[in-house]
Scaffold this motif. Structure first.
Motif, short mmCIF file in Angstrom:
data_model
loop_
_atom_site.label_atom_id
_atom_site.label_comp_id
_atom_site.label_asym_id
_atom_site.label_seq_id
_atom_site.Cartn_x
_atom_site.Cartn_y
_atom_site.Cartn_z
N ARG B 21 -2.51 -15.43 14.25
CA ARG B 21 -1.25 -15.25 13.52
C ARG B 21 -1.11 -13.84 12.96
O ARG B 21 -0.05 -13.46 12.49
CB ARG B 21 -1.18 -16.28 12.39
CG ARG B 21 -0.66 -17.62 12.90
CD ARG B 21 -1.12 -18.78 12.07
NE ARG B 21 -0.77 -18.60 10.68
CZ ARG B 21 -1.24 -19.35 9.70
NH1 ARG B 21 -2.08 -20.33 9.98
NH2 ARG B 21 -0.88 -19.15 8.47
N PHE B 22 -2.17 -13.05 13.01
CA PHE B 22 -2.14 -11.64 12.57
C PHE B 22 -1.64 -11.48 11.15
O PHE B 22 -0.79 -10.64 10.86
CB PHE B 22 -1.32 -10.78 13.53
CG PHE B 22 -1.89 -10.78 14.89
CD1 PHE B 22 -2.99 -10.02 15.17
CD2 PHE B 22 -1.36 -11.57 15.85
CE1 PHE B 22 -3.56 -10.05 16.41
CE2 PHE B 22 -1.92 -11.60 17.10
CZ PHE B 22 -3.02 -10.84 17.38
N GLU B 23 -2.14 -12.31 10.25
CA GLU B 23 -1.76 -12.15 8.85
C GLU B 23 -2.99 -11.69 8.08
O GLU B 23 -4.10 -12.14 8.34
CB GLU B 23 -1.25 -13.47 8.30
CG GLU B 23 0.09 -13.84 8.89
CD GLU B 23 0.51 -15.24 8.58
OE1 GLU B 23 -0.36 -16.03 8.16
OE2 GLU B 23 1.69 -15.55 8.78
N GLY B 24 -2.79 -10.80 7.14
CA GLY B 24 -3.90 -10.36 6.32
C GLY B 24 -4.79 -9.33 6.97
O GLY B 24 -5.92 -9.10 6.54
N LEU B 25 -4.28 -8.69 8.03
CA LEU B 25 -5.10 -7.66 8.67
C LEU B 25 -5.22 -6.40 7.81
O LEU B 25 -6.27 -5.76 7.80
CB LEU B 25 -4.47 -7.26 10.01
CG LEU B 25 -4.92 -8.04 11.23
CD1 LEU B 25 -4.10 -7.63 12.41
CD2 LEU B 25 -6.37 -7.76 11.52
N CYS B 26 -4.13 -6.09 7.07
CA CYS B 26 -4.11 -4.81 6.35
C CYS B 26 -5.25 -4.67 5.37
O CYS B 26 -5.98 -3.69 5.37
CB CYS B 26 -2.81 -4.65 5.59
SG CYS B 26 -1.38 -4.69 6.62
N SER B 27 -5.40 -5.71 4.52
CA SER B 27 -6.42 -5.55 3.48
C SER B 27 -7.81 -5.54 4.10
O SER B 27 -8.71 -4.91 3.58
CB SER B 27 -6.30 -6.67 2.44
OG SER B 27 -6.57 -7.90 3.01
N THR B 74 11.09 -16.35 -3.98
CA THR B 74 10.21 -15.33 -3.39
C THR B 74 9.67 -14.39 -4.46
O THR B 74 8.47 -14.09 -4.49
CB THR B 74 10.97 -14.53 -2.34
OG1 THR B 74 11.75 -15.42 -1.59
CG2 THR B 74 10.02 -13.82 -1.44
N VAL B 78 5.72 -13.94 -5.37
CA VAL B 78 5.05 -12.64 -5.26
C VAL B 78 4.46 -12.23 -6.61
O VAL B 78 3.34 -11.71 -6.68
CB VAL B 78 6.03 -11.58 -4.73
CG1 VAL B 78 5.47 -10.19 -4.90
CG2 VAL B 78 6.32 -11.83 -3.28
N LEU B 109 -4.69 -4.75 -2.25
CA LEU B 109 -3.82 -5.09 -1.13
C LEU B 109 -3.80 -6.58 -0.81
O LEU B 109 -3.01 -7.01 0.02
CB LEU B 109 -4.23 -4.29 0.11
CG LEU B 109 -3.90 -2.81 0.02
CD1 LEU B 109 -4.31 -2.11 1.27
CD2 LEU B 109 -2.44 -2.61 -0.22
N ALA B 111 -2.57 -8.54 -2.71
CA ALA B 111 -1.25 -8.91 -3.22
C ALA B 111 -0.19 -8.87 -2.14
O ALA B 111 0.81 -9.57 -2.24
CB ALA B 111 -0.86 -7.97 -4.36
N THR B 112 -0.39 -8.07 -1.09
CA THR B 112 0.60 -8.03 -0.02
C THR B 112 0.07 -8.67 1.25
O THR B 112 0.59 -8.44 2.34
CB THR B 112 1.01 -6.58 0.28
OG1 THR B 112 -0.17 -5.82 0.48
CG2 THR B 112 1.82 -6.00 -0.81
N SER B 114 -0.02 -11.17 3.94
CA SER B 114 1.05 -12.09 4.32
C SER B 114 0.54 -13.51 4.49
O SER B 114 1.32 -14.46 4.40
CB SER B 114 1.75 -11.60 5.57
OG SER B 114 0.85 -11.00 6.45
N LEU B 117 1.00 -15.10 1.16
CA LEU B 117 2.42 -15.34 0.89
C LEU B 117 2.94 -16.53 1.69
O LEU B 117 3.68 -17.36 1.16
CB LEU B 117 3.23 -14.08 1.22
CG LEU B 117 4.68 -14.20 0.83
CD1 LEU B 117 4.84 -14.02 -0.66
CD2 LEU B 117 5.54 -13.21 1.56
N LEU B 121 4.53 -19.81 0.05
CA LEU B 121 5.92 -20.21 0.32
C LEU B 121 5.97 -21.63 0.87
O LEU B 121 6.87 -22.40 0.54
CB LEU B 121 6.56 -19.24 1.33
CG LEU B 121 7.08 -17.93 0.77
CD1 LEU B 121 7.56 -17.04 1.90
CD2 LEU B 121 8.23 -18.17 -0.18
#
Lengths: 203, 199
Positions: B21-27, B74, B78, B109, B111-112, B114, B117, B121
């Motif tokens: 699902r490619f979520e949370g890669l950034c952190s 939302t 957040v 990070l 916090a962002t 996905s 989130l 949601l």
């Protein structure tokens, strides 16, 4: 601060320590929003505008916000600047009205905006943060558009609607999928690192 | 039992939060490659996942819906996530200053992230129950943990090996992630195959 120093701050934001290339921030955004070039470009522009507004606001308020509660405050400020921008764009560019709303959430939770606010804006002056944010935003837009174009060419065999390959050469469908985006952005990061490294060596 | 096994296998392998699902890669990408910091990031993300999803459920059910303020959903979610990330950040600063120094902004990070989130949601919908949202938050945390555990090892290997100068660090990690995510695509067929044979 002289104009030359400002420009070097801008260049630093643009590629030398742009977190898009050095730490792969905003990679989620590039995976989900680069399925066509127009979409990638609009996402990039909207992110750049948000970056500039929110970084300047956060930098201006850095003495008011206590350090122990800064993350919720920053998230709310980012949401506020996004909503402000959304209203402004809807009022002055009504042709994008239906389009802008779908970029709201991806931009709001893109790590790039919060990452730059935490990494740069809380330590630097308002003008510097704005200049740096402009550089980061332009770098991000170029990155997104480049990924979208390469994805289209390599994955679908189309360059703005014209077929590129002919005969027996088939496009590699891997590049149209998400792993392809990771691969392409890895290559772009390496390229930027190479260019930045050469500049540093020459000076 | 069979359903639970199916849910665990799909969340961990076939529908893995990070590589499918490619979520949370950034952190994760901005986290340094050392095993201890990767483990710390995983636990912090799991903590934020579970608590933020429970609190978003409460906020939606007992505050937003009675006040007819669903349009604020939302922003409120957040905000809740950011509050828990702040808790993690403050606790880390007080208890483990070494980790905070080492990890830089990657804790912030979360916090962002996905994945967090999305789960919050989902949990702030009318028909979800408290048990189901805790289970799905734990499942997602497990999937995140498995992928960071697998990928953490590879990152350590990359850091110790001799890659070309311009590919060092982020670029090599991105390309490795691309190859691993291809492998995770293969699990989809395996899991559905096992269950269609009638385990």
């Amino acid at each position: 601060m002289s104009r030359k120093e400002r420009f070097s701050v801008f260049l630093g934001g643009l590629y030398r320590d742009n977190p898009v290339f050095t730490a792969a921030l905003g990679i989620c955004c590039s995976i989900f929003m680069t399925y066509d070039v127009r979409n990638a470009f609009l996402t990039g522009v909207f992110t750049a505008l948000t970056l500039v507004v929110s970084d300047m606001v956060i930098s201006a308020m850095k003495r008011v916000i206590p350090k122990q509660v800064r993350i919720p405050c920053h998230m709310l400020l980012i949401f506020g600047s996004l909503t402000f921008l959304q209203f402004m764009l809807n009022a002055y560019f009504p042709m994008f009205e239906s389009g802008i709303n779908k970029y709201f959430l991806p931009v709001a939770v893109s790590c790039l905006v919060l990452g730059r606010a935490e990494g740069y804006a809380i330590k630097n002056s308002v003008i510097n943060s704005g200049v740096d944010a402009l550089g980061v935003g332009i770098g991000f837009t170029v990155n997104l558009v480049l990924i979208a174009i390469l994805r289209d060419v390599l994955g679908n065999g189309m360059f703005f609607g014209t077929p590129v390959f002919s005969g027996n050469v088939k496009p590699v469908s891997l590049f149209a999928m998400a792993p392809g985006v990771l691969f392409i952005s890895g290559c772009i990061c390496a390229l930027v690192k190479k260019i930045a490294g050469r500049k540093d060596g020459g000076e | 039992m069979r359903d639970i096994l199916y849910i665990i296998l799909t969340t961990v392998l076939a529908n893995n939060v990070m590589f499918v699902r490619f979520e949370g890669l950034c952190s994760f990408m901005s986290c340094p490659g050392r095993k201890s910091s990767v483990r710390f990031l995983t636990f912090a993300t799991g903590f934020v996942l579970v608590f933020a999803s429970v609190f978003s459920w409460i906020a939606d059910r007992y505050i937003l819906t009675p006040l007819n303020a669903e349009y604020l959903k939302t922003v409120v979610i957040v905000f809740i996530i950011a509050c828990f990330v702040q808790v993690v950040d403050n606790v880390t600063a007080a208890q483990y200053p070494r980790f905070r120094e080492e990890m830089g902004i990657c804790l912030v990070l979360i916090a962002t992230n996905s994945a967090v989130l999305t789960i919050c949601l989902e949990s702030a919908q009318q028909d979800s129950t408290l048990i189901s949202i805790i289970l799905s938050a734990l499942g997602t945390a497990l999937g995140f943990g498995i992928s960071t555990f697998l990928f953490g090892g590879i990152r350590e290997k990359i850091e110790n090996s001799n890659v070309p100068e311009c590919f060092k660090g982020t670029p090599a990690t991105l390309i490795a992630a691309s190859i691993i995510s291809l492998a995770f695509y293969g699990f989809e067929g395996v899991v559905t195959g096992i269950f269609s044979m009638g385990l």
